[in-house]
Motif scaffolding. Structure first.
Motif, PDB file in Angstrom:
ATOM      1  N   ILE A   1     -83.292 133.827  50.578  1.00 14.92           N
ATOM      2  CA  ILE A   1     -82.179 133.326  51.376  1.00 14.92           C
ATOM      3  C   ILE A   1     -80.678 133.244  50.721  1.00 14.92           C
ATOM      4  O   ILE A   1     -80.695 132.436  49.666  1.00 14.92           O
ATOM      5  N   SER A   2     -79.941 133.983  51.325  1.00 17.61           N
ATOM      6  CA  SER A   2     -78.387 133.778  50.740  1.00 17.61           C
ATOM      7  C   SER A   2     -77.577 133.082  51.771  1.00 17.61           C
ATOM      8  O   SER A   2     -78.134 132.517  52.829  1.00 17.61           O
ATOM      9  N   PHE A   3     -76.286 133.463  51.683  1.00 11.09           N
ATOM     10  CA  PHE A   3     -75.420 132.588  52.545  1.00 11.09           C
ATOM     11  C   PHE A   3     -74.190 133.474  53.219  1.00 11.09           C
ATOM     12  O   PHE A   3     -73.954 134.448  52.506  1.00 11.09           O
ATOM     13  N   THR A   4     -73.798 133.118  54.216  1.00  5.81           N
ATOM     14  CA  THR A   4     -72.698 133.781  54.791  1.00  5.81           C
ATOM     15  C   THR A   4     -71.576 134.234  54.014  1.00  5.81           C
ATOM     16  O   THR A   4     -71.239 132.899  53.185  1.00  5.81           O
TER      17      THR A   4
ATOM     18  N   PHE B   1     -83.319 130.337  47.103  1.00  5.68           N
ATOM     19  CA  PHE B   1     -81.830 130.198  47.637  1.00  5.68           C
ATOM     20  C   PHE B   1     -80.760 130.876  46.457  1.00  5.68           C
ATOM     21  O   PHE B   1     -81.115 130.497  45.273  1.00  5.68           O
ATOM     22  N   ILE B   2     -80.044 131.779  46.841  1.00  7.70           N
ATOM     23  CA  ILE B   2     -79.001 131.958  46.074  1.00  7.70           C
ATOM     24  C   ILE B   2     -77.717 131.850  46.456  1.00  7.70           C
ATOM     25  O   ILE B   2     -77.318 132.112  47.744  1.00  7.70           O
TER      26      ILE B   2
ATOM     27  N   ILE C   1     -88.831 126.152  46.509  1.00  9.16           N
ATOM     28  CA  ILE C   1     -88.030 127.547  46.575  1.00  9.16           C
ATOM     29  C   ILE C   1     -87.233 127.185  45.378  1.00  9.16           C
ATOM     30  O   ILE C   1     -86.842 126.051  44.942  1.00  9.16           O
ATOM     31  N   LEU C   2     -86.982 128.373  44.616  1.00 10.36           N
ATOM     32  CA  LEU C   2     -85.991 128.316  43.497  1.00 10.36           C
ATOM     33  C   LEU C   2     -84.766 128.314  43.879  1.00 10.36           C
ATOM     34  O   LEU C   2     -84.145 128.852  44.838  1.00 10.36           O
ATOM     35  N   LEU C   3     -83.944 127.523  43.053  1.00 12.32           N
ATOM     36  CA  LEU C   3     -82.523 127.601  43.253  1.00 12.32           C
ATOM     37  C   LEU C   3     -81.818 128.196  42.258  1.00 12.32           C
ATOM     38  O   LEU C   3     -81.665 127.818  41.028  1.00 12.32           O
TER      39      LEU C   3
ATOM     40  N   ALA D   1     -84.789 123.103  48.803  1.00 10.74           N
ATOM     41  CA  ALA D   1     -85.442 124.021  47.667  1.00 10.74           C
ATOM     42  C   ALA D   1     -86.821 123.094  47.041  1.00 10.74           C
ATOM     43  O   ALA D   1     -87.738 123.726  47.095  1.00 10.74           O
ATOM     44  N   LYS D   2     -86.585 122.115  46.798  1.00 10.82           N
ATOM     45  CA  LYS D   2     -87.611 121.179  46.220  1.00 10.82           C
ATOM     46  C   LYS D   2     -88.725 120.926  47.038  1.00 10.82           C
ATOM     47  O   LYS D   2     -90.044 121.175  46.706  1.00 10.82           O
TER      48      LYS D   2
END
Ligand code: PMP
Length: 420
Positions: A135-138, A203-204, A234-236, A229-230
């Motif tokens: 999952i990335s961001f707009t 998440f990136i 999920i890895l941050l 994430a925790k």
């Protein structure tokens, strides 16, 4: 810009494919925060190699060390082999950057540039979690190769790959939806299997989106993303390629947010002197790659280790530089806020953090025109944002207040010219 340099530029353009149309001249020399073209025209640099020259052009101390190293026949290329230059870099980075911040990371050299560190982070997160979605961001930007492009929240950039890219979905960044808490929205989607969104590997996120329009995430939002994430394992990944190396006021852009990312991507100014270099930091428990699972020929640029070590020793051994950046960041904010008030016609909004700032213009085309006019008057700056709506300031961090004031004065007359 004088006619002669335009002519040289046109000759060059006819021979090679170039993207430098926004700066139509041929540059010859640079020092500190200034560049000169072949006709001796002087330019103030508010671009700094897109954040690669945080310590300025041709820093004397780094230059001296580099020349000494070359003259002593120091090893230039070594792949994974241990060298004195590599050892000194690792020790200095650990002692000056990681230890005082209580950060425990392993350091990996993923390849020479920003996209290499992002690719390595995505790969590692998939391997650690056994999941493939990221999952990335707009409006985020992470690079131009297939993985980093897949997580780049910009459809026109992704179009370069021809067909849709997979294993990535861009969720709303902070403040993307007026008045809606996007972190809560993301958490809800992950909780509810009917959304069809799988639990991702990672998440990136950029804490301040550079190419995406100088959008700064609030520290509170970053903490919420970390908590999600925790909760779901999920890895941050923090992509600090542009916002790192002091750009936002601290060495890492996330320091004041009080988060503890699993993986951190650094490139651009880490080499100190414009030298290609990238590093990926990851928590020791994620050190699961076997030999050869991430390699590449240009992973050990010893000349970059020399300048990077010198940069860290010089600028980060005490708090002075950090204080200086924060003060200059406020100076920039004050000056830009004055411009926004002075020229309501551009419908400006101040964006950013530290020395990563910009004016988002509510009127189409204004930011681009301002940058063009600024170039004619000796200031190099670029736009950012999905419709190039932000006039973006990314000066070398070492620029003087006088240099900043002069550059912003050029912005002032350029805006006057554009709205006239
Ligand atoms: N991440 C971010 C946040 C960036 O700004 C960039 C480059 N602008 C990259 C990754 C990719 O770096 P490179 O162009 O060196 O591959």
């Amino acid at each position: 810009v004088q006619e002669a340099s335009m002519k040289t530029f046109e000759e060059l353009e006819s021979k090679v494919r170039s993207y430098s149309r926004s700066f139509p001249t041929v540059f010859e020399k640079s020092k500190g925060y200034k560049l000169w073209d072949v006709d001796g025209n002087e330019y103030i640099d508010f671009f700094a190699g897109a954040g690669t020259l945080n310590y300025g052009h041709n820093n004397d101390l780094m230059k001296k060390k580099l020349i000494e190293y070359i003259e002593s026949d120091g090893i230039t290329h070594s792949l994974d082999m241990g060298t004195i230059a590599r050892k000194n870099f690792l020790e200095t980075f650990n002692d000056v950057i990681l230890k005082p911040r209580n950060l425990e990371y392993k350091v990996m050299f993923p390849g020479p540039t920003g996209t290499n560190t992002v690719e390595s982070a995505l790969k590692l997160a998939r391997k650690v979690t056994g999941r493939d979605l990221v999952i990335s961001f707009t409006n985020g930007f992470h690079g131009m190769t297939m993985g980093s492009l897949a997580v780049t929240g910009n459809a026109s950039k992704r179009a370069g790959a021809g067909t849709p890219l997979t294993n990535a979905v861009a969720m709303p960044f902070d403040n993307y939806m007026d008045g809606i808490d996007s972190a809560a929205y993301i958490e809800k989607l992950l909780e509810d299997s009917s959304s069809g969104i799988d639990i991702p590997a990672a998440f990136i996120v950029e804490t301040v989106q550079g190419e995406g329009g100088i959008n700064a995430a609030s520290f509170e939002w970053l903490r919420k993303i970390e908590a999600i994430a925790k909760r779901f394992d999920i890895l941050l990944i923090i992509d600090d390629v542009q916002a790192g190396n002091g750009r936002t006021g601290t060495f890492f852009s996330f320091e004041k947010a009080g988060i503890d990312p699993d993986i951190v991507c650094l490139s651009k100014s880490i080499g100190g002197y414009g030298m290609p270099m990238a590093i990926t930091l990851f928590k020791p428990e994620h050190d699961i790659w076997g030999a050869g699972e991430h390699n590449g020929t240009f992973r050990g640029n010893n000349m970059a280790f020399i300048t990077a070590t010198e940069a860290i020793k010089n600028f980060w051994a005490n708090d002075e530089f950090e204080e200086e950046i924060q003060e200059k960041g406020e100076f920039i904010s004050d000056k830009l806020a004055d411009l926004i008030v002075k020229y309501p016609e551009i419908q400006g909004e101040l964006r950013g953090r530290g020395m990563m700032k910009g004016i988002a213009c509510g009127v189409d085309g204004v930011a681009e025109e301002v940058c063009k006019e600024a170039f004619k008057r000796g200031l190099i700056m670029e736009t950012s944002g999905p419709s190039d709506e932000v006039a973006k300031l990314l000066p070398p961090l070492v620029i003087s207040k006088d240099g900043l004031a002069k550059g912003i004065e050029i912005m002032d007359v350029s805006i006057q010219e554009v709205i006239r």
